[in-house]
Design a protein around this motif. Structure first.
Motif, short mmCIF file in Angstrom:
data_model
loop_
_atom_site.label_atom_id
_atom_site.label_comp_id
_atom_site.label_asym_id
_atom_site.label_seq_id
_atom_site.Cartn_x
_atom_site.Cartn_y
_atom_site.Cartn_z
N LEU A 34 40.69 37.56 26.05
CA LEU A 34 40.86 36.82 27.31
C LEU A 34 42.33 36.77 27.72
O LEU A 34 42.67 36.94 28.90
CB LEU A 34 40.30 35.41 27.16
CG LEU A 34 38.79 35.30 26.93
CD1 LEU A 34 38.40 33.84 26.66
CD2 LEU A 34 38.01 35.84 28.13
N ALA A 47 37.55 29.12 30.28
CA ALA A 47 36.44 30.09 30.28
C ALA A 47 35.47 29.78 29.15
O ALA A 47 34.24 29.82 29.33
CB ALA A 47 36.99 31.51 30.13
N TYR A 89 31.40 41.13 30.65
CA TYR A 89 32.72 40.76 30.12
C TYR A 89 33.61 41.99 30.00
O TYR A 89 34.79 41.98 30.35
CB TYR A 89 32.54 40.10 28.75
CG TYR A 89 32.98 38.66 28.67
CD1 TYR A 89 32.63 37.74 29.65
CD2 TYR A 89 33.74 38.20 27.58
CE1 TYR A 89 33.02 36.42 29.55
CE2 TYR A 89 34.14 36.88 27.48
CZ TYR A 89 33.77 36.00 28.47
OH TYR A 89 34.16 34.69 28.38
N TRP A 93 37.16 42.85 31.98
CA TRP A 93 38.40 43.12 31.26
C TRP A 93 39.06 44.40 31.78
O TRP A 93 40.27 44.47 31.95
CB TRP A 93 38.10 43.23 29.77
CG TRP A 93 39.24 43.68 28.91
CD1 TRP A 93 40.37 42.98 28.62
CD2 TRP A 93 39.36 44.93 28.23
NE1 TRP A 93 41.19 43.71 27.79
CE2 TRP A 93 40.59 44.91 27.54
CE3 TRP A 93 38.54 46.06 28.14
CZ2 TRP A 93 41.01 45.99 26.76
CZ3 TRP A 93 38.96 47.13 27.37
CH2 TRP A 93 40.18 47.09 26.68
N TRP A 102 35.20 35.28 35.25
CA TRP A 102 35.08 34.91 33.84
C TRP A 102 34.25 33.63 33.68
O TRP A 102 33.47 33.51 32.74
CB TRP A 102 36.46 34.72 33.23
CG TRP A 102 37.27 35.97 33.17
CD1 TRP A 102 38.27 36.36 34.02
CD2 TRP A 102 37.15 37.02 32.21
NE1 TRP A 102 38.77 37.58 33.66
CE2 TRP A 102 38.11 38.01 32.54
CE3 TRP A 102 36.33 37.23 31.10
CZ2 TRP A 102 38.26 39.18 31.81
CZ3 TRP A 102 36.48 38.40 30.37
CH2 TRP A 102 37.43 39.35 30.72
N SER A 106 30.81 33.59 31.68
CA SER A 106 30.78 32.73 30.50
C SER A 106 29.56 31.81 30.52
O SER A 106 28.96 31.53 29.48
CB SER A 106 32.07 31.90 30.43
OG SER A 106 33.19 32.73 30.22
#
Length: 411
Positions: A34, A47, A89, A93, A102, A106
């Motif tokens: 993260l 997050a 995810y 990224w 995010w 999450s």
């Protein structure tokens, strides 16, 4: 083929191994992932807070699915949801997604885990009862803790080393692969034993009924209530303590890109978890009541958080965190056995999900707050605040201890 208690235990341990191995590939590097995506400490733990918020929101509804449509279906839905969220995810990224992305993903991750929580344990308890198992629940759950530790040991070490020699995204790909393997295993090996799903009622009716059940068998029942109310404080800081150790240990180590160190640290904690599962039978000989054991564990963990905050020695912090993990692993089967002894079979997954929801609610509140403490002051200061918050659980466990229920007695 007729199911036996041995086959039930084997299926439970197999699914626990695959599920934990899949998820643990990223446990040693998730916070670093993260931060590498451009988030600050506060945003990274915010997050994570959205992840636990997803658990709070969906624990009871997914518990309803487990109790009305089946625990096997709940497990399969968890595998699918967690796979989709993990891949999202990875994409975010790669594109350096904004924080709101995010946050939403999450929440989806939280949903995935809620399909597992409550349902898997409820499946085990009912299946063992139906097959007239000679093993006590505590011993099977302790074996589960050992398997979790072994899986976490392998997954976190592999994830850290692979991330260091490739990049932080590869462990997330490995997670999706093993989640798929777990899905196939559950599809063929898992069936609802000793439990008949309730059908024919509307979702609204079942939701109202489950909320009522959660209150009646959870908050209105004093022995259950006090243990459940202690959970936001112990779990809330536990989630932060685990994920904060990744950047904290790299800072103490002096190399912010030594991802294998973060994986190794998670592996050491996993090893402590294995030992914790092994000592459960011996702890049963020392304590006569389960709540006495839980209270002792909570007190010791509070002192450990303060000790972690007061030292800056890398190896000493590792040792203190390992002791914390050992206590967590040793007390978890005892707590689960205590609660399961107070819950009727038909409402088991719901109450266990409600309990998990209460623990997650602590993570929603405390993670961003503790992340802010780390940003403004230091990680050391945030661990000392963890100690203060963890101490709030003591009175609740003590109140449960005074109820002297049959479930509290260690036979």
């Amino acid at each position: 083929m007729e199911s036996t208690s041995r086959s039930v235990t084997r299926v439970y341990l197999t699914l626990t191994l695959l599920n934990t191995l899949a998820t643990s590939f990223i446990w040693g590097i998730n916070t670093l992932f993260l931060l590498n995506a451009g988030l600050s400490n506060t945003q990274a733990f915010a997050a994570n807070a959205f992840f636990t918020a997803g658990q709070v929101i969906f624990e009871v509804p997914t518990g309803m699915i487990a109790d009305t449509r089946g625990r096997r279906l709940s497990f399969l839905l968890g595998s699918i949801t967690l796979t989709a969220a993990t891949l999202t995810y990875l994409i975010m990224w790669k594109i350096s997604a904004p924080f709101w992305g995010w946050a939403l993903t999450s929440i989806l991750l939280g949903l995935g885990f809620t399909f597992f929580s409550g349902a898997t344990e409820a499946w085990l308890v009912d299946a063992l009862f139906a097959t007239q198992s000679e093993d006590n629940l505590e011993s099977v759950l302790a074996k589960g803790e050992i398997v979790i530790g072994i899986s976490m040991l392998g997954g976190s070490v592999a994830g850290g080393i692979i991330a260091q020699y490739t990049n932080l995204g590869i462990p997330y790909i490995l997670r999706t692969v093993f989640l798929a393997i777990g899905f196939v295993a559950a599809f063929y090996l898992m069936s609802d034993i000793g439990f008949e799903p309730k059908r024919g009622k509307s979702a609204l009716y079942e939701m109202k009924n489950i909320i009522t059940v959660s209150i009646d068998y959870g908050l209105k029942n004093p022995p259950t209530r006090w243990i459940i109310l202690a959970e936001p404080f112990t779990s809330g800081v536990g989630i932060y303590a685990f994920y904060a150790l990744q950047p904290y240990l790299l800072k103490l180590y002096g190399n912010p890109t030594a991802y294998s160190i973060a994986g190794l640290a998670a592996a050491i904690i996993a090893g402590a978890q294995i030992i914790g599962g092994l000592v459960v039978p011996h702890m049963r000989k020392v304590f006569k009541r389960r709540t006495s054991l839980l209270l002792t564990g909570a007190v010791v963990n509070t002192m450990l958080f303060f000790a972690i905050g007061l030292t800056s020695n890398f190896w000493l912090v590792i040792i203190l965190l390992a002791i914390w993990a050992l206590i967590f692993a040793a007390t978890m089967p005892v707590r689960q056995t205590y609660l399961n002894g107070l819950i009727p079979s038909q409402q088991r997954a719901t109450i266990l999900s409600f309990d998990s929801m209460m623990g997650s609610s602590g993570g929603v509140v405390f993670q961003p707050a503790l992340g802010k403490v780390a940003d403004v002051w230091s990680y050391s200061a945030s661990y000392m605040v963890c100690g203060v918050i963890n101490a709030v659980s003591w009175p609740f466990i003590l109140l449960a201890n005074r109820k002297k229920t049959k479930s509290d007695i260690i036979m």
